[in-house]
Design an enzyme around this catalytic site. Structure first.
Site, short mmCIF file in Angstrom:
data_model
loop_
_atom_site.label_atom_id
_atom_site.label_comp_id
_atom_site.label_asym_id
_atom_site.label_seq_id
_atom_site.Cartn_x
_atom_site.Cartn_y
_atom_site.Cartn_z
N ASN A 141 -10.23 -0.50 -1.75
CA ASN A 141 -8.80 -0.35 -1.48
C ASN A 141 -8.02 -0.87 -2.70
OD1 ASN A 141 -6.16 -0.82 -0.62
ND2 ASN A 141 -6.76 -1.59 1.40
N CYS A 152 0.82 -1.22 0.00
CA CYS A 152 0.00 0.00 0.00
C CYS A 152 0.85 1.27 0.00
CB CYS A 152 -0.93 0.02 1.21
SG CYS A 152 -2.01 -1.41 1.22
N HIS A 202 -3.87 6.82 2.07
CA HIS A 202 -4.18 5.56 1.39
C HIS A 202 -5.63 5.20 1.71
CE1 HIS A 202 -4.26 1.45 0.22
NE2 HIS A 202 -4.21 0.97 1.45
O1 UT7 Z 1 -4.56 -1.67 2.70
C1 UT7 Z 1 -3.77 -2.30 3.63
C2 UT7 Z 1 -4.16 -2.00 4.96
N1 UT7 Z 1 -5.40 -2.67 5.29
C3 UT7 Z 1 -6.18 -2.12 6.16
O2 UT7 Z 1 -5.90 -1.04 6.62
C4 UT7 Z 1 -7.38 -2.89 6.64
C5 UT7 Z 1 -7.55 -2.67 8.11
N2 UT7 Z 1 -8.62 -3.46 8.69
C6 UT7 Z 1 -9.92 -3.24 8.41
O3 UT7 Z 1 -10.25 -2.39 7.60
C7 UT7 Z 1 -10.96 -4.02 9.19
O4 UT7 Z 1 -10.31 -4.75 10.20
C8 UT7 Z 1 -11.82 -4.95 8.30
C9 UT7 Z 1 -12.75 -4.15 7.44
C10 UT7 Z 1 -10.94 -5.81 7.41
C11 UT7 Z 1 -12.64 -5.88 9.18
O5 UT7 Z 1 -13.45 -5.10 10.06
P1 UT7 Z 1 -13.51 -5.40 11.62
O6 UT7 Z 1 -14.46 -4.46 12.17
O7 UT7 Z 1 -12.10 -5.37 12.14
O8 UT7 Z 1 -14.12 -6.85 11.66
P2 UT7 Z 1 -13.50 -8.22 12.20
O9 UT7 Z 1 -12.51 -8.76 11.24
O10 UT7 Z 1 -13.05 -8.06 13.60
O11 UT7 Z 1 -14.76 -9.14 12.19
C12 UT7 Z 1 -15.91 -8.84 13.00
C13 UT7 Z 1 -17.00 -9.84 12.66
C14 UT7 Z 1 -16.53 -11.28 12.71
O12 UT7 Z 1 -17.59 -12.06 13.19
P3 UT7 Z 1 -17.64 -12.53 14.73
O13 UT7 Z 1 -16.39 -13.32 14.95
O14 UT7 Z 1 -17.68 -11.28 15.54
O15 UT7 Z 1 -18.89 -13.33 14.80
C15 UT7 Z 1 -16.29 -11.62 11.26
O16 UT7 Z 1 -16.43 -12.99 10.98
O17 UT7 Z 1 -17.47 -9.61 11.31
C16 UT7 Z 1 -17.37 -10.83 10.57
N3 UT7 Z 1 -17.03 -10.47 9.19
C17 UT7 Z 1 -17.97 -10.22 8.26
N4 UT7 Z 1 -19.31 -10.23 8.31
C18 UT7 Z 1 -19.96 -9.92 7.18
C19 UT7 Z 1 -15.80 -10.31 8.65
N5 UT7 Z 1 -15.93 -9.94 7.35
C20 UT7 Z 1 -17.26 -9.89 7.09
C21 UT7 Z 1 -18.00 -9.56 5.94
N6 UT7 Z 1 -19.34 -9.60 6.03
N7 UT7 Z 1 -17.42 -9.23 4.76
#
Ligand code: UT7
Length: 330
Positions: A287, A113, A257
């Protein structure tokens, strides 16, 4: 020493718009989850047969046209991507060929990135040092062909999109244009955002077992990446200002970014600047990794958000971990 400035910018986005509803056809996700957690409403995906060099070439053509210099004046190409057309050679040589340029050098940058900002620093050094007069810097990605579109990959796959952006860097008066670049890396976090295979530490590099285990798909410790991004981005923006004896009040615009709208909002809050001073277009493109900053920069130029004399800070964080900023006097 002479200065270096961006003479022109360009971008290329595939025609095909992929909405969150489209993603819901192959994975268990919702429009609400994606918009609330990421801000992404749609992204662009290429049609089969288009690689990152083709998108990068289109963006480069637009940047060269905007710069007002003849293509033959380009001395060197820097191509930033995590998604080269092939494992090797890198994408820069394909761009050189597609642009019909003579045997000028083409360097690929692999810092994910932050690739465009690392690439811009290479151009800055070459131009300021008088080694080259005009350097073409490209960030280009085709992420869509490498994503796990099933529920297993949903946390990663909903945020990424395809696209390319480019800039031509040329000489400037001292103190104008690119004021400074600041780059960092912390390799101990490599496993928190990575794509393992094909892997030269494996023999063979890619096997049916590796594919069955999904090791050819990107993996991300999302929350952990998020926490680091929200800390490092404001830090590296402050570092750029301090290095130039400037303060937050001098800044006209921050172009971060485009990883996640919540990260962009957190950066604005940490810097205590109004939201409109921190540009976002993540809702349209998702992204696009190394392409996100040059695409955003080109849109800002087109929309008149950057005027002559403005102080603009570009900042990125991503896999590696790597993070970087570039301070520009437009
Ligand atoms: O470009 C390089 C740098 N990258 C970044 O900066 C990305 C940084 N991270 C993020 O943007 C976020 O962490 C994400 C958008 C990737 C994920 O969001 P989050 O709020 O951190 O969610 P999480 O991964 O902690 O997941 C929360 C819940 C989980 O379910 P449980 O375990 O709480 O039941 C996941 O399984 O959301 C679930 N989940 C989804 N649900 C519906 C994860 N992805 C999805 C999805 N749709 N696409």
């Amino acid at each position: 020493m002479r200065g270096a400035r961006i003479l022109g910018t360009g971008r290329a986005l595939p025609q095909r718009v992929v909405t969150n509803a489209d993603l819901m056809k192959s994975m268990d996700t919702t429009e609400e989850w994606i918009v609330q957690r990421t801000g992404v409403r749609e992204r662009r995906f290429v049609d089969p047969g288009t690689g990152s060099s083709a998108l990068g070439t289109e963006a480069a053509k637009a940047a060269i046209a905007a710069s007002g210099i003849a293509p033959g004046k380009i001395d060197f190409i820097v191509f930033a991507t995590v998604s080269p057309d092939w494992f090797f050679p890198g994408g820069g040589v394909f761009v050189q060929d597609k642009l019909g340029l003579p045997t000028i050098g083409a360097l690929d940058v692999r810092t994910q990135c932050t690739g465009f900002l690392y690439g811009l620093s290479v151009a800055e050094a070459y131009v300021k040092g008088g080694f080259f007069d005009h350097v073409l810097v490209i960030g280009s990605e085709v992420q869509s062909t490498g994503l796990d579109m099933s529920t297993a990959g949903r946390d990663v796959s909903v945020i990424f999109g395809d696209g390319a952006g480019a800039a031509v860097v040329g000489p400037a008066e001292p103190g104008k244009g690119i004021l400074s670049s600041h780059m960092h890396a912390e390799g101990k976090y490599a496993k928190d955002l990575m794509l393992e295979a094909p892997a030269s530490i494996e023999h063979p590099r890619l096997s049916h077992e590796m594919i069955d285990a999904g090791r050819h798909y990107p993996k991300m410790n999302g929350r952990y990446v998020f926490t680091h991004a929200v800390r490092r981005l404001p830090e590296v923006i402050r570092e750029a200002l301090a290095a130039n004896g400037l303060s937050m009040g001098d800044l006209s615009l921050v172009i971060p970014h485009q990883a996640n709208l919540r990260i962009t909002q957190a950066v604005a809050a940490a810097l205590q600047v109004p939201a409109e001073k921190v540009f976002s277009n993540v809702e349209k493109y998702g992204n696009t990794t190394a392409a996100s900053i040059p695409i955003a920069l080109d849109e800002c130029v087109e929309q008149g958000k950057i005027r002559e004399g403005d102080l603009v800070c570009l900042a990125a964080f991503g896999s590696g971990f790597t993070w970087a900023s570039t301070l520009l006097r437009w």
